[in-house]
Design an enzyme around this catalytic site. Structure first.
Site, short mmCIF file in Angstrom:
data_model
loop_
_atom_site.label_atom_id
_atom_site.label_comp_id
_atom_site.label_asym_id
_atom_site.label_seq_id
_atom_site.Cartn_x
_atom_site.Cartn_y
_atom_site.Cartn_z
N LYS A 1 -5.56 18.30 -18.65
CA LYS A 1 -6.13 17.75 -19.88
C LYS A 1 -5.89 16.23 -19.97
O LYS A 1 -5.09 15.67 -19.19
CB LYS A 1 -5.53 18.49 -21.08
CG LYS A 1 -5.91 19.97 -21.14
CD LYS A 1 -5.42 20.63 -22.43
CE LYS A 1 -5.84 22.10 -22.50
NZ LYS A 1 -5.50 22.71 -23.83
N TYR B 1 -14.75 26.80 -24.42
CA TYR B 1 -13.91 27.29 -25.51
C TYR B 1 -14.71 28.14 -26.51
O TYR B 1 -14.31 28.24 -27.68
CB TYR B 1 -13.24 26.11 -26.22
CG TYR B 1 -12.12 25.48 -25.40
CD1 TYR B 1 -11.02 26.23 -24.98
CD2 TYR B 1 -12.15 24.13 -25.07
CE1 TYR B 1 -9.99 25.64 -24.24
CE2 TYR B 1 -11.12 23.54 -24.33
CZ TYR B 1 -10.04 24.31 -23.93
OH TYR B 1 -9.01 23.74 -23.21
N PHE C 1 -8.78 25.24 -35.48
CA PHE C 1 -8.46 24.17 -34.53
C PHE C 1 -9.61 23.84 -33.58
O PHE C 1 -9.50 22.95 -32.74
CB PHE C 1 -7.21 24.54 -33.71
CG PHE C 1 -7.33 25.81 -32.91
CD1 PHE C 1 -7.88 25.80 -31.63
CD2 PHE C 1 -6.88 27.03 -33.42
CE1 PHE C 1 -7.98 26.97 -30.87
CE2 PHE C 1 -6.98 28.20 -32.67
CZ PHE C 1 -7.54 28.17 -31.40
N ARG D 1 -1.34 30.83 -14.64
CA ARG D 1 -0.90 30.97 -16.04
C ARG D 1 0.62 30.92 -16.11
O ARG D 1 1.19 30.36 -17.04
CB ARG D 1 -1.40 32.29 -16.63
CG ARG D 1 -2.90 32.42 -16.77
CD ARG D 1 -3.49 31.61 -17.90
NE ARG D 1 -2.94 31.86 -19.20
CZ ARG D 1 -3.47 31.37 -20.33
NH1 ARG D 1 -4.59 30.65 -20.30
NH2 ARG D 1 -2.91 31.59 -21.48
N THR E 1 1.26 28.60 -24.43
CA THR E 1 0.29 27.66 -25.00
C THR E 1 0.98 26.55 -25.81
O THR E 1 0.62 25.38 -25.70
CB THR E 1 -0.69 28.43 -25.92
OG1 THR E 1 -1.28 29.49 -25.16
CG2 THR E 1 -1.77 27.52 -26.46
N ARG F 1 3.82 23.20 -19.06
CA ARG F 1 3.79 22.87 -20.48
C ARG F 1 5.19 22.68 -21.05
O ARG F 1 5.40 21.84 -21.93
CB ARG F 1 3.03 23.96 -21.24
CG ARG F 1 1.51 23.86 -21.04
CD ARG F 1 0.82 25.13 -21.49
NE ARG F 1 -0.63 24.97 -21.64
CZ ARG F 1 -1.44 25.99 -21.90
NH1 ARG F 1 -0.97 27.21 -22.03
NH2 ARG F 1 -2.74 25.77 -22.02
N ASN G 1 -1.25 19.81 -24.49
CA ASN G 1 -0.41 20.76 -23.76
C ASN G 1 -0.74 20.77 -22.27
O ASN G 1 -0.59 21.77 -21.59
CB ASN G 1 -0.45 22.15 -24.40
CG ASN G 1 -1.82 22.79 -24.36
OD1 ASN G 1 -2.79 22.16 -23.94
ND2 ASN G 1 -1.92 24.04 -24.77
N HIS H 1 -5.21 23.42 -18.77
CA HIS H 1 -5.97 24.64 -19.10
C HIS H 1 -6.00 25.53 -17.87
O HIS H 1 -6.06 25.03 -16.75
CB HIS H 1 -7.41 24.26 -19.48
CG HIS H 1 -8.33 25.45 -19.49
ND1 HIS H 1 -8.43 26.30 -20.56
CD2 HIS H 1 -9.16 25.97 -18.54
CE1 HIS H 1 -9.29 27.28 -20.28
NE2 HIS H 1 -9.74 27.09 -19.05
N GLU I 1 -15.96 30.04 -16.15
CA GLU I 1 -15.54 28.65 -16.32
C GLU I 1 -15.86 27.81 -15.07
O GLU I 1 -16.26 26.65 -15.19
CB GLU I 1 -14.05 28.60 -16.67
CG GLU I 1 -13.79 29.20 -18.06
CD GLU I 1 -12.31 29.39 -18.41
OE1 GLU I 1 -11.43 28.97 -17.62
OE2 GLU I 1 -12.04 29.96 -19.49
P1 IDP Z 1 -4.45 28.79 -23.58
O1 IDP Z 1 -4.86 27.35 -23.32
O2 IDP Z 1 -2.99 29.01 -23.33
O3 IDP Z 1 -5.34 29.78 -22.87
P2 IDP Z 1 -5.88 29.51 -25.99
O4 IDP Z 1 -5.41 30.45 -27.06
O5 IDP Z 1 -7.01 29.96 -25.13
O6 IDP Z 1 -4.62 29.04 -25.15
O7 IDP Z 1 -6.33 28.17 -26.76
C1 IDP Z 1 -7.04 27.15 -26.09
C2 IDP Z 1 -6.42 25.81 -26.46
O8 IDP Z 1 -6.63 25.60 -27.86
C3 IDP Z 1 -4.91 25.74 -26.28
O9 IDP Z 1 -4.54 25.33 -24.98
C4 IDP Z 1 -4.51 24.71 -27.32
O10 IDP Z 1 -4.70 23.38 -26.83
C5 IDP Z 1 -5.51 24.97 -28.44
N1 IDP Z 1 -4.95 25.87 -29.46
C6 IDP Z 1 -4.80 27.19 -29.39
N2 IDP Z 1 -4.27 27.72 -30.51
C7 IDP Z 1 -4.11 26.67 -31.35
C8 IDP Z 1 -3.59 26.57 -32.69
O11 IDP Z 1 -3.19 27.54 -33.34
N3 IDP Z 1 -3.56 25.30 -33.20
C9 IDP Z 1 -4.00 24.20 -32.51
N4 IDP Z 1 -4.48 24.28 -31.25
C10 IDP Z 1 -4.54 25.49 -30.67
MG MG Z 2 -7.30 30.33 -23.14
#
Ligand code: IDP
Ligand code: MG
Length: 134
Positions: free
Chosen positions: A11, A51, A59, A87, A93, A104, A114, A117, A128
């Site tokens: 990112k 996404y 968010f 992962r 996350t 992370r 973070n 991805h 993707e």
């Molecule tokens: P991941 O990246 O670990 O797969 P996902 O739930 O798919 O997590 O969410 C995608 C991205 O959205 C996360 O990497 C993070 O940057 C953001 N994100 C997810 N949940 C939240 C939240 O509750 N608040 C703010 N940002 C979030």
């Molecule tokens: Mg995800």
């Protein structure tokens, strides 16, 4: 476990803060192979497609704005169980909850910034990879 492909993306904070080399090094040390790689911007269309599962969440708009805010590194990673391995190297996350030793956990700043991805299943990976490489 079978040889898989996964989509991974460093990112904007990961690029800006100079973590590209360290992240690729961790992937390679874990036995994964970088198959394709490109540094560049994510278009709003690519961001929304990647996404799509989060559309409507509080968010979502911030996430799209963030991922399109600066250069990223787009990668196809392959290897034994590549999806889960990636992962696991990434960590949780939320960087505040990610274990030390994970990408992370070591470099993440907050929920947006973070660092990385990674696809969450082989099906997501195929979808993707098609969004970013075709
Ligand atoms: P991941 O990246 O670990 O797969 P996902 O739930 O798919 O997590 O969410 C995608 C991205 O959205 C996360 O990497 C993070 O940057 C953001 N994100 C997810 N949940 C939240 C939240 O509750 N608040 C703010 N940002 C979030
Ligand atoms: Mg995800």
């Amino acid at each position: 476990m079978a040889i898989q492909k996964t989509y991974s993306m460093i990112k904007p904070d990961g690029v800006r803060n100079g973590h590209i080399g360290e992240i690729i090094n961790r992937f390679e040390r874990a036995g994964l192979t970088v198959e394709r790689m490109e540094l560049g911007m994510v278009t709003p269309e690519q961001a929304r497609a990647n996404y799509a599962e989060h559309e409507g969440k509080p968010f979502y708009d911030g996430l799209i704005a963030y991922i399109t805010s600066g250069p990223v590194v787009k990668m196809v990673i392959s290897g034994e169980g590549a999806v889960a391995k990636c992962r696991s190297l990434m960590g949780a996350t939320n960087p505040a909850e990610a274990a030390p030793g994970t990408i992370r956990g070591d470099f993440g700043l907050n929920m947006d910034e973070n660092v990385i991805h990674g696809s969450d299943s082989p099906e997501s990976a195929e979808r993707e990879i098609n969004i970013f490489f075709n």
